[in-house]
Design a protein around this motif. Structure first.
Motif, PDB file in Angstrom:
ATOM      1  N   UNK A  66       9.102 -20.222  -2.645  1.00 61.16           N
ATOM      2  CA  UNK A  66      10.166 -19.997  -1.665  1.00 61.16           C
ATOM      3  C   UNK A  66       9.998 -18.648  -0.977  1.00 61.16           C
ATOM      4  N   UNK A  67       9.752 -17.588  -1.741  1.00 63.03           N
ATOM      5  CA  UNK A  67       9.581 -16.260  -1.147  1.00 63.03           C
ATOM      6  C   UNK A  67       8.336 -16.199  -0.270  1.00 63.03           C
ATOM      7  N   UNK A  68       7.285 -16.895  -0.668  1.00 58.83           N
ATOM      8  CA  UNK A  68       6.070 -16.940   0.148  1.00 58.83           C
ATOM      9  C   UNK A  68       6.355 -17.620   1.485  1.00 58.83           C
ATOM     10  N   UNK A  69       7.109 -18.709   1.447  1.00 55.90           N
ATOM     11  CA  UNK A  69       7.483 -19.418   2.670  1.00 55.90           C
ATOM     12  C   UNK A  69       8.323 -18.528   3.582  1.00 55.90           C
ATOM     13  N   UNK A  70       9.315 -17.853   3.022  1.00 55.27           N
ATOM     14  CA  UNK A  70      10.174 -16.984   3.817  1.00 55.27           C
ATOM     15  C   UNK A  70       9.383 -15.845   4.444  1.00 55.27           C
ATOM     16  N   UNK A  71       8.478 -15.269   3.669  1.00 53.80           N
ATOM     17  CA  UNK A  71       7.649 -14.176   4.171  1.00 53.80           C
ATOM     18  C   UNK A  71       6.748 -14.647   5.309  1.00 53.80           C
ATOM     19  N   UNK A  72       6.149 -15.828   5.153  1.00 55.46           N
ATOM     20  CA  UNK A  72       5.234 -16.355   6.174  1.00 55.46           C
ATOM     21  C   UNK A  72       5.975 -16.654   7.473  1.00 55.46           C
TER      22      UNK A  72
END
Length: 264
Positions: free
Chosen positions: A200-206
């Motif tokens: 989830x955090x990777x998606x938000x960051x991207x």
């Protein structure tokens, strides 16, 4: 000043301490159209599998519509949407698997794609439950906004516009939040053995680091869904598989790996 704010926001995600964040690449503004071109090619190469998933994505909203029409019980929408939010990630994982098999130069199969959720089952189903909770929360907020409308007022645009505007703003906020959370989460969980928080955090960051190209992609998705609704869901037969394949290609183009993929 804006650059400092952007850098702070990026650090807030990457250094949250909740989970690690997988690095991402910088995308071209109109990168999503390349993903769509690749997705159309995938659709052509796996027509039977694509139409199978497209049929399921078409029949689900149709079933909800006819169920509500037949029973005249609008509350049935709630449990029906809950089921859809749980089934949706499962179907999406199947489409991602088809595109993934093509990229590895393997021949995809419906049976193989149906097993896709089992690779990271706990986190995959956890993601479905997470989306379901967000949906329930949004429905409760929407009900609250509706309850604020005075019963003694006639329902006209002049009387209702403040409530419609509030509902639209809140709905748009939830939509943006869900897009940030879900843009790349499902493909990450499918390909990598990572926990849900990392995905989830990777998606938000991207999404945050590629705001303009991801905004273009979100507009394409909204238009595609709108097209599906105006055709009484018939267009979903083709649109949903293509969006699924395109999402996978977007993930491959955006989220970095420590080692170069052999199929890139």
């Amino acid at each position: 000043m804006s650059q400092e704010i952007e850098q702070t926001a990026e650090n807030a995600i990457e250094k949250s301490g909740i989970a690690r964040v997988i690095p991402c690449k910088t995308l071209d503004k109109f990168a999503c159209f390349r993903w769509i071109a690749l997705a159309i090619n995938d659709f052509k190469q796996a027509k039977l599998i694509s139409f199978t998933y497209g049929f399921i994505f078409t029949i689900l909203p149709l079933s909800i519509y006819f169920l509500v029409y037949a029973t005249e019980w609008h509350l049935v929408i709630f449990p029906a949407m809950v089921c859809f939010m749980l089934i949706g990630p499962f179907l999406a994982a199947g489409l991602y698997d088809v595109a993934w098999q093509f990229e590895k130069q393997h021949k995809p199969s419906l049976r193989h794609s149906l097993k896709a959720m089992s690779r990271n089952a706990v986190n995959e189903w956890g993601f479905g439950l997470f989306l379901m909770i967000l949906m329930i929360f949004w429905l409760r907020v929407a009900s609250l906004i509706h309850a604020l409308y005075p019963e003694y007022l006639e329902f006209t645009f002049a009387n209702a516009w403040p409530f419609l505007a509030l509902g639209t703003i809140v709905g748009a906020g939830f939509t943006v939040l869900v897009f940030f959370i879900s843009a790349f989460t499902q493909p990450i969980l499918l390909e990598r053995k990572v926990d849900l928080a990392t995905a989830v955090l990777t998606s938000m960051n991207a999404v945050w680091r590629n705001k303009v190209p991801m905004f273009v992609w979100s507009c394409v998705i909204l238009f595609s869904v709108f097209l599906g609704f105006v055709t009484f869901f018939a267009a979903f037969l083709v649109i949903m598989p293509i969006l699924g394949y395109a999402s996978w290609h977007g993930y491959i183009a955006t989220i970095e790996t420590k080692r170069t993929r052999k199929f890139e």
